[in-house]
Write a protein that holds these residues in place. Structure first.
Motif, PDB file in Angstrom:
ATOM      1  N   GLN A  81       5.309  12.664  -4.513  1.00  0.00           N
ATOM      2  CA  GLN A  81       5.178  12.367  -3.085  1.00  0.00           C
ATOM      3  C   GLN A  81       6.498  12.447  -2.327  1.00  0.00           C
ATOM      4  OE1 GLN A  81       2.290   8.808  -4.431  1.00  0.00           O
ATOM      5  NE2 GLN A  81       2.897   8.606  -2.314  1.00  0.00           N
ATOM      6  N   GLU A  90      -3.242   4.107   5.116  1.00  0.00           N
ATOM      7  CA  GLU A  90      -3.371   2.857   4.377  1.00  0.00           C
ATOM      8  C   GLU A  90      -4.130   1.792   5.155  1.00  0.00           C
ATOM      9  OE1 GLU A  90       0.461   3.335   1.491  1.00  0.00           O
ATOM     10  OE2 GLU A  90       0.759   2.136   3.273  1.00  0.00           O
ATOM     11  N   PHE A  97      -1.344   8.127  -4.011  1.00  0.00           N
ATOM     12  CA  PHE A  97      -1.642   6.714  -3.750  1.00  0.00           C
ATOM     13  C   PHE A  97      -0.479   5.785  -4.088  1.00  0.00           C
ATOM     14  CE2 PHE A  97      -5.745   8.736  -5.105  1.00  0.00           C
ATOM     15  CZ  PHE A  97      -6.243   8.902  -3.827  1.00  0.00           C
ATOM     16  N   GLY A  98       0.727   6.314  -4.166  1.00  0.00           N
ATOM     17  CA  GLY A  98       1.889   5.507  -4.534  1.00  0.00           C
ATOM     18  C   GLY A  98       2.271   5.695  -5.997  1.00  0.00           C
ATOM     19  N   LEU A 153       5.150   8.205  -6.135  1.00  0.00           N
ATOM     20  CA  LEU A 153       6.333   8.011  -5.284  1.00  0.00           C
ATOM     21  C   LEU A 153       7.602   8.272  -6.075  1.00  0.00           C
ATOM     22  CD1 LEU A 153       5.460   4.695  -3.395  1.00  0.00           C
ATOM     23  CD2 LEU A 153       5.853   6.905  -2.314  1.00  0.00           C
ATOM     24  N   SER A 209       5.839  11.438   1.671  1.00  0.00           N
ATOM     25  CA  SER A 209       4.545  10.779   1.882  1.00  0.00           C
ATOM     26  C   SER A 209       4.531   9.428   1.194  1.00  0.00           C
ATOM     27  CB  SER A 209       3.412  11.631   1.300  1.00  0.00           C
ATOM     28  OG  SER A 209       3.347  12.877   1.932  1.00  0.00           O
ATOM     29  N   GLY A 210       4.408   8.387   1.973  1.00  0.00           N
ATOM     30  CA  GLY A 210       4.314   7.037   1.410  1.00  0.00           C
ATOM     31  C   GLY A 210       4.174   6.063   2.544  1.00  0.00           C
ATOM     32  N   GLY A 211       3.716   4.868   2.215  1.00  0.00           N
ATOM     33  CA  GLY A 211       3.704   3.774   3.185  1.00  0.00           C
ATOM     34  C   GLY A 211       3.065   4.102   4.524  1.00  0.00           C
ATOM     35  N   ALA A 250       4.164   0.321  -6.194  1.00  0.00           N
ATOM     36  CA  ALA A 250       3.368   0.574  -4.992  1.00  0.00           C
ATOM     37  C   ALA A 250       2.044   1.263  -5.303  1.00  0.00           C
ATOM     38  CB  ALA A 250       4.170   1.432  -4.020  1.00  0.00           C
ATOM     39  N   MET A 251       0.985   0.724  -4.770  1.00  0.00           N
ATOM     40  CA  MET A 251      -0.291   1.431  -4.715  1.00  0.00           C
ATOM     41  C   MET A 251      -0.854   1.226  -3.311  1.00  0.00           C
ATOM     42  SD  MET A 251      -3.626   1.201  -7.206  1.00  0.00           S
ATOM     43  CE  MET A 251      -5.263   1.149  -6.484  1.00  0.00           C
ATOM     44  N   ARG A 252      -1.378   2.254  -2.741  1.00  0.00           N
ATOM     45  CA  ARG A 252      -1.895   2.327  -1.370  1.00  0.00           C
ATOM     46  C   ARG A 252      -1.908   0.965  -0.648  1.00  0.00           C
ATOM     47  NH1 ARG A 252      -7.008   6.203   0.033  1.00  0.00           N
ATOM     48  NH2 ARG A 252      -6.240   6.916   2.020  1.00  0.00           N
ATOM     49  N   ALA A 253      -1.093   0.864   0.407  1.00  0.00           N
ATOM     50  CA  ALA A 253      -0.899  -0.380   1.160  1.00  0.00           C
ATOM     51  C   ALA A 253      -0.481  -1.526   0.244  1.00  0.00           C
ATOM     52  CB  ALA A 253      -2.136  -0.757   1.958  1.00  0.00           C
ATOM     53  N   PRO A 254       0.632  -1.296  -0.498  1.00  0.00           N
ATOM     54  CA  PRO A 254       1.081  -2.355  -1.395  1.00  0.00           C
ATOM     55  C   PRO A 254       1.283  -3.652  -0.618  1.00  0.00           C
ATOM     56  CG  PRO A 254       2.825  -0.727  -1.038  1.00  0.00           C
ATOM     57  CD  PRO A 254       1.561  -0.157  -0.466  1.00  0.00           C
TER      58      PRO A 254
HETATM   59 MO1  MOS Z   1       2.252   4.581  -0.763  1.00  0.00          MO
HETATM   60  S1  MOS Z   1       1.619   3.095  -2.004  1.00  0.00           S
HETATM   61  O1  MOS Z   1       3.800   4.032  -0.271  1.00  0.00           O
HETATM   62  O2  MOS Z   1       2.221   6.059  -1.495  1.00  0.00           O
END
Ligand code: MOS
Length: 728
Positions: free
Chosen positions: A210, A688, A241-242, A245, A505-507, A347-351
């Motif tokens: 990501q 998220e 989905f994290g 990352l 891509s994250g968060g 981290a997993m989607r909307a940690p």
């Molecule tokens: Mo997201 S859990 O920062 O890919």
């Protein structure tokens, strides 16, 4: 290169292309199999196959490893094994080395990699490796270690405002409850996969990641080489989905194996290895206390949270949404992290928020019940005027109340019976539930390179990734809109570390951040064109391949080939503004009066996230997140073996995720809002937001259907079957 926006720019308020539902430009490549995922790439010759061996203990030492039979098995080219290689250094944000031995940090930690001419030969040879261990006792049970857990690191691990204890004691209506959520796996379709190749001291990784720029730095650090000698290429990703990352064992083992084999090596982590070898969402124990006046106004709110991780590293901060959702003068939040010897939580989607809502939004439902209030109204009564605990901050744009009201209207909330267990459809007990949703709307610096060719076509290059989210398309839309060309005149190249660094891509920061960076580069390209042809680009109109400036007009092709870089960076507006995204989630369930089986009947999420760049792909993001939230509520759980310290159900047969039959009807509605504060696009992320709330709306709907409150996720029927109301 820094970027200064054109004064008074309202480019996107014309919205010819940005903001319109647009099918994915990479869709045809994907549906015809021409979008290669990391493991399928053929643009590197002479690939050998790697098979990763995972540790069979969770904690202790490798006593011996005999690879002699494996070495002489058919087709074997090389074996990288723990005893012949020193432990490889820790990478950024990795708590345990990605290649273990002799010390073992967690179950299925990589301890060897067999390289062979074929996949089957590598797998067979790996089965011939004989490893013995000195096993030591570890801490695997969160409930046991949580009471002694220290506060998480960081200033905001505990925060207080006013006097919670006194206000709670004095409150006429009180809620005091504990909730638990289990460990969860990302379970993305594409496993972690990498093809590694060396050319002298230069390493190329065709991988699935990501965050390309992080991966480059991290890989340099892990291998002890100059990151400038690492190239990462990750153009197509089958879900993250994290879980992607960070660099994981597939990349590290492929790099080590390719070096030893002297040729490119490809590795896909075997599915049964993923749950324990890679990261997962941490389990939580959450304690929520809320005190309210009889009119529903919250006077005291406390959210304490416990999770665990290796070496006291970051846990799952389930308290994040609590200061953002509801007003209340007296407050306490605290986040504790215990040391566990389970695989690494990350981290997993909307940690944080994803599981925080599973507790907080049920607590609000329980409070509404105690107050005899409608749960939608209870939330509206407690809408904060300023950011609780941060009076110096304003909300940039916040429309939570609109989400809840519009959702209630569309969903037919008025048809809900207040009395649990009183709605019936044949054998089904029917219930409706609601939850509010909050997730931060972060932005990160992001850059791009944009080229105009002599035929008037535009190419965008950035190391931004598309993890199935639709990045290709929104970036093409942004470039098309800014340069005044049609979508089919734009080519988008992503995921290569040779391109300018992006947000990645994250968060849920990717969409807003990466398009802002592309916008910056395009504005610079417009200026380069203006300079060449002699007009003020910021005041000109770029449309249909032409440019109008005052009473003059030009063809884009008159400029010839030109290119520009651009980067969007941000000042300190986050000191003054809290940027969030908001949702009202509504769910109707049926619970079988005789068997206790829960079936979702309808789901609706009304979302407020600023400009929606591409309603088609944004909707698909929210729908996916709602499905994941349904999974968290009803079925997803990595089952811990507390004796041996591993996740038992480490494949997609034992780790249950929702299928089509579990999710009949989903509606997603976006409010037509613009957030002027965040970026020139006035957009925020949604990837998220959709997992923050629906699961708790499901729990609340089950309560409304049955009168049974379950506070221990997932809400599987053995937890409530014996309490089911007697029915005729
Ligand atoms: Mo997201 S859990 O920062 O890919």
């Amino acid at each position: 290169m820094k970027f200064e926006a054109p004064a008074g720019s309202n480019l996107f308020d014309r919205s010819q292309i940005v903001g319109k539902s647009t099918p994915r430009i990479d869709g045809p490549l994907k549906t015809t199999g021409q979008a290669p995922y990391a493991y399928e790439r053929h643009d590197m010759a002479n690939q050998a196959y790697g098979w990763v061996v995972g540790s069979a203990i969770a904690k202790g030492l490798i006593a011996s490893m005999d690879v002699s039979d494996a070495q002489s098995a058919p087709g074997v080219i090389a074996i990288v094994s723990a005893p012949d290689t020193k432990p490889v250094g820790k990478g950024i944000a990795n708590n345990a080395p990605l290649f273990g031995g002799p010390e073992i940090a967690h179950y299925h930690q990589a301890i060897a990699c067999v390289v062979a001419e074929t996949f089957e030969q590598a797998r067979y040879a790996a089965s011939l490796i004989r490893t013995t261990y000195d096993r030591s006792q570890g801490a695997f049970d969160l409930a046991k270690v949580a009471p002694d857990a220290p506060l998480a690191k960081g200033d905001d691990s505990k925060s207080t405002l006013g006097d919670f204890d006194a206000a709670f004691a004095a409150a006429p209506v009180k809620l005091d409850a504990r909730y638990t959520t289990p460990d969860e796996s990302h379970a993305m379709m594409e496993p972690h996969a990498t093809i590694a190749a060396w050319e002298g001291d230069k390493l190329t990784l065709l991988t699935s990641n990501q965050m390309v720029a992080w991966a480059k730095q991290s890989m340099g650090k892990i291998l002890g080489i100059d990151p400038a000698n690492v190239r990462i290429d990750s153009p197509f990703i089958g879900g993250g989905f994290g879980g992607k990352l960070f660099i994981r064992a597939d990349a590290v083992m492929a790099a080590l194996a390719a070096k030893k084999a002297g040729r490119p090596v490809k590795i896909a982590l075997q599915r049964p290895l993923i749950a324990n070898n890679t990261t997962h969402r941490h389990a939580t124990i959450q304690h929520i206390r809320i005190g309210a006046e009889k009119d529903g106004k919250i006077t005291a709110i406390s959210h304490e949270n416990w999770s665990g991780n290796q070496n006291g590293k970051n846990g799952e901060d389930a308290t994040l949404q609590t200061p953002k959702l509801y007003a209340g003068a007296n407050r306490l939040t605290a986040n504790y992290v215990a040391t566990l010897d389970l695989p690494e939580g990350n981290a997993m989607r909307a940690p944080g928020e994803a599981v925080g809502h599973l507790a907080l939004e049920v607590a609000m439902d329980e409070l509404a019940e105690k107050l005899g209030m409608d749960p939608v109204e209870l939330r509206i009564v407690n809408e904060p005027k300023m950011v609780p605990g941060s009076p110096e901050k304003k909300f940039s744009d916040r429309n939570l109340v609109r989400c809840l009201r519009e959702g209630a209207e569309r969903f037919g909330w008025s048809r809900r019976s207040k009395t649990p267990g009183s709605m019936r459809d044949g054998r089904w007990l029917i219930g409706m539930g609601v939850a509010a949703g909050y997730r931060a709307g972060p932005t990160e610096a992001s850059g791009a390179h944009v080229k105009l060719d002599a035929d008037g076509r535009i190419t965008v290059e950035t190391d931004m990734t598309d993890i199935g989210t639709g990045s290709y398309t929104i970036i093409a839309q942004t470039a098309a809109e800014t340069m005044g060309v049609s979508l089919d005149q734009v080519k988008v190249e992503l995921g290569d570390s040779r391109y300018p660094k992006s947000s990645g891509s994250g968060g849920q920061w990717g969409a807003a951040s990466s398009t802002a960076g592309v916008y910056a580069a395009c504005v610079n390209l417009r200026r380069a064109i203006g300079e060449k042809l002699g007009f003020d680009a910021d005041a000109a109109t770029f449309e249909d391949g032409s440019i109008r400036s005052g009473n003059r007009s030009y063809k884009l092709t008159e400029a010839g080939a030109l290119s520009a870089d651009g980067e969007m960076t941000y000042g300190d507006f986050k000191d003054d503004y809290d940027v969030g995204t908001y949702a009202g989630h509504f769910v109707e369930v049926g619970v079988d009066a005789y068997t206790g089986v829960t079936r979702i009947r309808r789901m609706l999420s009304v979302c407020d996230a600023g400009r929606i760049l591409n309603p088609l792909s944004a909707r698909s993001q929210v729908i996916g997140a709602m499905v994941m939230s349904a999974g968290a509520a009803l079925m997803e759980e990595l089952a811990v073996d507390p004796r041996f310290g591993f996740f038992v159900n480490h494949d997609l047969a034992g780790y249950e995720v929702p299928v089509h039959a579990d999710i009949p009807t989903q509606d997603v509605v976006f409010l037509d809002t613009l957030d002027d504060i965040v970026t020139p696009m006035k957009a925020k992320g949604v990837g998220e937001l959709g997992i923050c709330g629906p699961g708790s709306a499901i729990a609340n709907a089950i309560y409304n259907a049955t009168g049974i409150r379950i506070r221990d996720y997932p809400l599987t029927l053995e937890k409530y079957l014996s309490e089911m109301p007697a029915v005729a």
